[in-house]
Design a protein around this motif. Structure first.
Motif, PDB file in Angstrom:
ATOM      1  N   ASP A  61      11.108 -36.615 121.132  1.00  0.00           N
ATOM      2  CA  ASP A  61      11.445 -35.753 119.996  1.00  0.00           C
ATOM      3  C   ASP A  61      12.854 -35.194 120.044  1.00  0.00           C
ATOM      4  O   ASP A  61      13.088 -34.026 119.734  1.00  0.00           O
ATOM      5  N   TRP A  62      13.756 -36.017 120.439  1.00  0.00           N
ATOM      6  CA  TRP A  62      15.172 -35.634 120.419  1.00  0.00           C
ATOM      7  C   TRP A  62      15.600 -35.457 118.976  1.00  0.00           C
ATOM      8  O   TRP A  62      16.231 -34.487 118.596  1.00  0.00           O
ATOM      9  N   LEU A  63      15.269 -36.421 118.142  1.00  0.00           N
ATOM     10  CA  LEU A  63      15.338 -36.247 116.692  1.00  0.00           C
ATOM     11  C   LEU A  63      13.887 -36.360 116.217  1.00  0.00           C
ATOM     12  O   LEU A  63      13.078 -36.944 116.912  1.00  0.00           O
ATOM     13  N   PRO A  64      13.553 -35.853 115.054  1.00  0.00           N
ATOM     14  CA  PRO A  64      12.150 -35.921 114.644  1.00  0.00           C
ATOM     15  C   PRO A  64      11.646 -37.353 114.639  1.00  0.00           C
ATOM     16  O   PRO A  64      12.138 -38.197 113.914  1.00  0.00           O
ATOM     17  N   GLY A  65      10.673 -37.594 115.522  1.00  0.00           N
ATOM     18  CA  GLY A  65      10.082 -38.925 115.565  1.00  0.00           C
ATOM     19  C   GLY A  65      10.901 -39.931 116.339  1.00  0.00           C
ATOM     20  O   GLY A  65      10.492 -41.084 116.470  1.00  0.00           O
ATOM     21  N   ILE A  66      12.034 -39.512 116.871  1.00  0.00           N
ATOM     22  CA  ILE A  66      12.861 -40.473 117.600  1.00  0.00           C
ATOM     23  C   ILE A  66      13.162 -39.890 118.972  1.00  0.00           C
ATOM     24  O   ILE A  66      13.773 -38.837 119.079  1.00  0.00           O
ATOM     25  N   PRO A  67      12.738 -40.562 120.042  1.00  0.00           N
ATOM     26  CA  PRO A  67      13.051 -40.057 121.374  1.00  0.00           C
ATOM     27  C   PRO A  67      14.421 -40.561 121.842  1.00  0.00           C
ATOM     28  O   PRO A  67      14.908 -41.576 121.350  1.00  0.00           O
ATOM     29  N   PHE A  68      15.020 -39.839 122.768  1.00  0.00           N
ATOM     30  CA  PHE A  68      16.251 -40.311 123.423  1.00  0.00           C
ATOM     31  C   PHE A  68      15.791 -41.122 124.606  1.00  0.00           C
ATOM     32  O   PHE A  68      15.539 -40.589 125.672  1.00  0.00           O
ATOM     33  N   SER A  69      15.676 -42.429 124.396  1.00  0.00           N
ATOM     34  CA  SER A  69      15.062 -43.229 125.454  1.00  0.00           C
ATOM     35  C   SER A  69      16.032 -44.258 126.003  1.00  0.00           C
ATOM     36  O   SER A  69      16.808 -44.872 125.270  1.00  0.00           O
ATOM     37  N   LEU A  70      15.975 -44.401 127.311  1.00  0.00           N
ATOM     38  CA  LEU A  70      16.800 -45.385 128.002  1.00  0.00           C
ATOM     39  C   LEU A  70      15.870 -46.396 128.661  1.00  0.00           C
ATOM     40  O   LEU A  70      14.771 -46.046 129.086  1.00  0.00           O
ATOM     41  N   ASN A  71      16.364 -47.614 128.748  1.00  0.00           N
ATOM     42  CA  ASN A  71      15.509 -48.672 129.273  1.00  0.00           C
ATOM     43  C   ASN A  71      16.368 -49.611 130.110  1.00  0.00           C
ATOM     44  O   ASN A  71      17.320 -50.215 129.603  1.00  0.00           O
ATOM     45  N   LEU A  72      16.021 -49.686 131.399  1.00  0.00           N
ATOM     46  CA  LEU A  72      16.729 -50.642 132.244  1.00  0.00           C
ATOM     47  C   LEU A  72      15.791 -51.791 132.521  1.00  0.00           C
ATOM     48  O   LEU A  72      14.890 -51.683 133.345  1.00  0.00           O
ATOM     49  N   ASP A  73      15.974 -52.906 131.802  1.00  0.00           N
ATOM     50  CA  ASP A  73      15.189 -54.088 132.127  1.00  0.00           C
ATOM     51  C   ASP A  73      16.153 -55.188 132.540  1.00  0.00           C
ATOM     52  O   ASP A  73      17.341 -54.940 132.749  1.00  0.00           O
TER      53      ASP A  73
END
Lengths: 199, 96, 610
Positions: free
Chosen positions: C63-75
């Motif tokens: 919920d960084w923005l409404p409905g949008i997370p601040f997400s990081l992904n290391l694949d």
């Protein structure tokens, strides 16, 4: 009221003296014209059953107020009406037009006035009739008291306007007792002054 | 009635004089004429409506006119002692 | 893959460098500022390596923005990019310690350099499209700051602005894509989008449109035709900037973005076909223009453009892992090429015109070796890195259609030609200038040594299946990108293709070596004059877009001034009116009385006549 000879005469005098007041070049003459005007108005008052007011008009208005005017005219030697340059030369026409317009409008206004039917008698407007009105606390008593107070205030104001410091100074340090006055060259003269004052 | 018309006329004449006169005293005189015209109209109304109250008011008018003249002339005297002229056109300090 | 806070730490390190060097850079001074910046990047590299070996990681702020997370992904996919960016980035940082020596803005440079790395990491590691966009904009900002680093010169500032503005057009595409995707799927997290698209049930045309907008964004960042005009001018920045941003990393961001969204592209023949077309156009445009440049950095810049075109073709034919593979190999040899050029510039005291170079192999032996390897790798000489990734692209292109393979082969020939031209004009022949060339200091040589090793060896990660050596990178990347079924070419065809490209590369390099040593024939001179101007692309844009826009701006500015003048005029009008009215203030009593009388007449008249 029917318009008879006296009414027309009175009207003519009123208008005539009125014009005289506004047009005469000599201030004293103008003031005298005003007195005449007021006297005729007083007569009209009598005809309109306002005798007490007519008397007051003569005594106070014509006899005190305009006389006061005359005093001041004499004091300032302002008998002449032509002083300085006329800086607004065309104002005369504007004033005339305005006055005519005003007269017309006002006349029209008053002709539209419908007096109510069945007017009670005024009883000549005598003091007996006016007294109860003036001194009735529910009518004009307080107004009367206020006006009285106003007259007092006006008196004080008139005195103040002639610069009381000079009066105070004059009264507390009469000229002959002034410390800073130089000794007069002839002792005899001084003695005379003192002698005169002491008396 | 006729005196109402007379008062209207006198009032207008006084107005003309108030504008036309260049001396303070004469201007004031014209104003007194106007005041008187108003009083006359009141007395006429008093007669027309049969109300004495108008006459009482006229008494007040006269009294107040007296007070006003006293103060007014005092003012005129005070002003013109300093200026040595009675011309109204000389009083221009309100100019802006 | 577990949730780990180390992931934001990877980004935080260079960001910290940006802040510290920005605030205290002057006090930290040379060369400590450079070492600090480099070590921070190295720290990110090591952290990333550790995490990658553990299988990756995720991190999110819900919920960084409404409905949008601040997400990081290391694949695996972002891991490979991470390694390239921080690894090569570290090497270039170190090289820059030597190159920027003596510059008054030394610490400011490293501060911006770290900012770039941080933003690039956000871009790569972002799992949520708005996060990627932050990184996207961030690298654009860093690029602007760094291109215009020597801002006292007008040309540098103009170039920086040009880069930023052209990029902006791409950014618009990115934003529109985000909007469309949000409205279609209600999520902007890439992993979730992948699931939803695979699940089906959406409008094909709308998805194509979204993909198209993403493509526009990618085109802006990766300088594809027609948004390529900023890249040559970006060479106004210091050479480390050109090496890092405009060769190895930022310009590949567009390719990365597309690969990340492979799930949108692989079923879409129209979009993929468009990508192939654009890539082809860019590959040829870049190669041809490079052959006509006289500025050493512009030569290399156009080669980058051409190689980016190759990467786009790879994406278009569905060879997603190949595109990334090519990013990796290209990062090594292109950075090497730039830094070698930088060493030469440094050796000659700032000279950048190749007509005043030549014969550098005698004066700069180590740099010469670097340059030679870079040329071979860039030209696609077997068995260097550039060969294997390019060959993979050719193989997939052949599957797409033999005509495409042929065109790409042609492009590879041009690639060999421009590489050898660069080499010949700079290192071969006799020195045509008047300076006293001196070899670079150790701090600048060692990163190049490492890059050289990479340019030689990195290709062996991704050998074609017909060679009996494990292809590491394909499964590694495909795990993250997605399994898209792909028929392998028959063994014979594969060998024919490999051998053909190998032979063609050698032949082209040899022919070019001979050709560029001689005086240029007339037809080449004519060609070269046009190529120098980028085939008048800038002139075209100026006439069609820039000058009309400028004209409009002048018009509006004039209108604005006029408007303000109009308002001032309005003010004057009111003032005038006021002056007029002020004439009523005569101060004359009789005048005022006259006014009163007139008013009285009017009022009473109105009252009576009603």
């Amino acid at each position: 009221m029917s318009i008879g000879f006296w009414e027309v005469l009175a009207l003519l005098v009123l208008v005539g003296t009125g014009l005289a007041v506004v047009r005469l070049q000599n201030a004293v003459h103008a003031a005298l014209a005003l007195i005449a005007n007021f006297l005729v108005v007083a007569g009209v008052y009598v005809a309109l059953e306002a005798r007490f007011v007519a008397m007051i008009q003569i005594i106070v208005y014509a006899g005190a107020i305009v006389v006061l005017f005359l005093f001041v005219i004499m004091l300032l030697s302002a008998a002449s009406a032509n002083v300085g340059q006329d800086l607004l030369p065309r104002l005369g026409w504007v004033a005339a037009l305005g006055a005519l317009g005003l007269a017309g409008v006002l006349t029209y206004a008053v002709t539209r006035f419908q007096p109510p039917a069945g007017t009670p008698a005024l009883g000549g407007g005598l003091p007996q009739a006016l007294g109860p009105l003036l001194y009735d606390p529910e009518k004009w008593l307080y107004a009367l008291l206020v006006v009285g107070f106003l007259l007092l205030v006006a008196t004080v104001a008139a005195v103040v306007l002639i610069e009381p410091e000079r009066i105070v100074a004059a009264t507390s340090h009469p000229a002959h007792l002034r410390q800073d006055q130089k000794p007069s060259p002839s002792a005899g003269q001084q003695k005379d002054e003192k002698a005169v004052v002491k008396r | 009635m006729i005196w109402l018309v007379a008062s209207a006329l006198l009032f207008s004449i006084g107005a003309y004089g108030a504008l036309t006169r260049r001396t303070a005293i004469l201007m004031f005189l014209s104003i007194e004429l106007m005041l008187n015209a108003a009083a006359l109209s009141l007395i006429s109304f008093s007669k027309l409506t049969g109300s004495l109250e108008a006459q009482v008011v006229v008494l007040f008018i006269i009294a107040i006119a007296a007070a006003e003249v006293a103060v007014g002339l005092g003012l005129i005297v005070a002003i013109f002692r300093r200026r040595e002229t009675t011309s109204v056109d000389e009083l221009r300090q309100l100019r802006g | 893959m577990q949730e780990t806070f180390l992931l934001p730490l990877i980004i935080a390190l260079p960001l910290l460098g940006f802040v510290l060097l920005g605030l205290f850079g002057k006090r930290i001074g040379e060369p400590a500022a450079g070492w600090l910046a480099s070590l921070l990047v190295l720290g990110s590299f090591l952290l990333g390596l550790v995490l990658l070996l553990q299988g990756g990681g995720r991190w999110a702020l819900p919920d960084w923005l409404p409905g949008i997370p601040f997400s990081l992904n290391l694949d695996n996919l972002s891991g490979v990019m991470l390694m390239v960016v921080t690894g090569v980035g570290f090497l270039i940082h170190v090289w820059a310690i030597g190159y920027m020596h003596g510059d008054p803005g030394y610490s400011r440079f490293f501060s911006y350099f770290n900012l770039f790395i941080a933003a690039m990491l956000v871009l790569i590691l972002g799992d949520s499209l708005p996060v990627v966009f932050i990184g996207w904009e961030g690298v654009g900002l860093a690029s602007y700051l760094l291109i215009g680093f020597w801002y006292h010169e007008r040309i540098n500032v103009d170039s920086a602005r040009k880069a930023f503005i052209v990029n902006r057009i791409g950014d618009l595409g990115f934003l529109l894509a985000m909007g469309l995707l949000w409205s279609m799927f209600g999520t902007l997290s890439i992993s979730e989008l992948a699931e939803k698209v695979e699940a089906g049930g959406y409008s094909f045309t709308t998805l194509t449109l979204a993909g198209f907008f993403l493509l526009v964004g990618a085109m802006g960042k990766s300088a594809q035709v027609p948004l390529m005009v900023w890249l040559p001018d970006a060479m106004a920045g210091p050479t480390p900037v050109s090496a890092l941003i405009h060769a190895a990393t930022m310009v590949t961001a567009g390719v990365y973005l597309l690969v990340r969204h492979a799930f949108m592209l692989h079923d879409d023949a129209y979009l993929s076909g468009l990508i192939v077309f654009i890539g082809l156009l860019t590959a040829f445009y870049g190669a041809l223009c490079s052959l006509g440049q006289w500025d050493i950095k512009r030569i290399v810049a156009y080669t980058t453009l051409s190689q980016l075109g190759f990467m786009f073709v790879a994406v278009g034919v569905g060879a997603y892992w190949v595109a990334i593979f090519h990013i990796v190999t290209h990062a090594f040899f292109k950075a090497l090429m730039f830094m070698t050029s930088g060493s030469v510039i440094h050796a000659l005291g700032g000279e950048q015109d190749v007509r005043k170079m030549g014969g550098m192999r005698k004066y700069l032996p180590a740099t010469h070796l670097h340059g030679l390897i870079a040329t071979f790798a860039s030209g696609g000489l077997v068995p260097l890195a550039g060969f294997w990734s390019k060959d993979a692209i050719l193989a997939y292109s052949f599957e797409y259609g033999p005509w495409l393979w042929f065109l790409m082969l042609l492009a590879s020939v041009l690639a060999a030609l421009y590489s050898i031209r660069w080499y010949v004009l700079v290192f071969w022949g006799e020195y045509r200038g008047k300076e006293h060339p001196h070899e670079s200091p150790a701090v600048m040589l060692w990163p190049n040594h490492i890059l050289m090793g990479g340019a030689i060896g990195v290709g062996f990660m991704g050998l074609p299946y017909v060679i009996d050596y494990k292809n590491f990178i394909e499964p590694f990347l495909t795990k993250a990108i997605g399994e898209f079924p792909h028929e392998k070419l028959p063994v014979l065809t594969e060998w024919v293709l490999i051998l053909t490209s190998a032979v063609v590369a050698i032949a082209a390099l040899w022919w070019g070596f001979r050709f560029f040593q001689q005086k240029m024939p007339a037809w080449y001179e004519r060609f070269q004059a046009a190529a120098l101007q980028g085939f008048y692309a800038d002139a075209l844009y100026n006439t069609l877009l820039v000058n009309p826009a400028k004209g409009l701006a002048e018009l509006l500015f004039g209108g604005d001034k006029g408007l303000l003048a109009g308002f001032a005029g309005l003010g004057n009008l009111v003032g005038g009116l006021g002056s007029l009215l002020a004439r009523l203030e005569t101060g004359s009593l009789r005048f005022y009385l006259a006014g009163l009388l007139v008013a009285l007449v009017l009022l009473v008249g109105w009252g009576v006549l009603r």
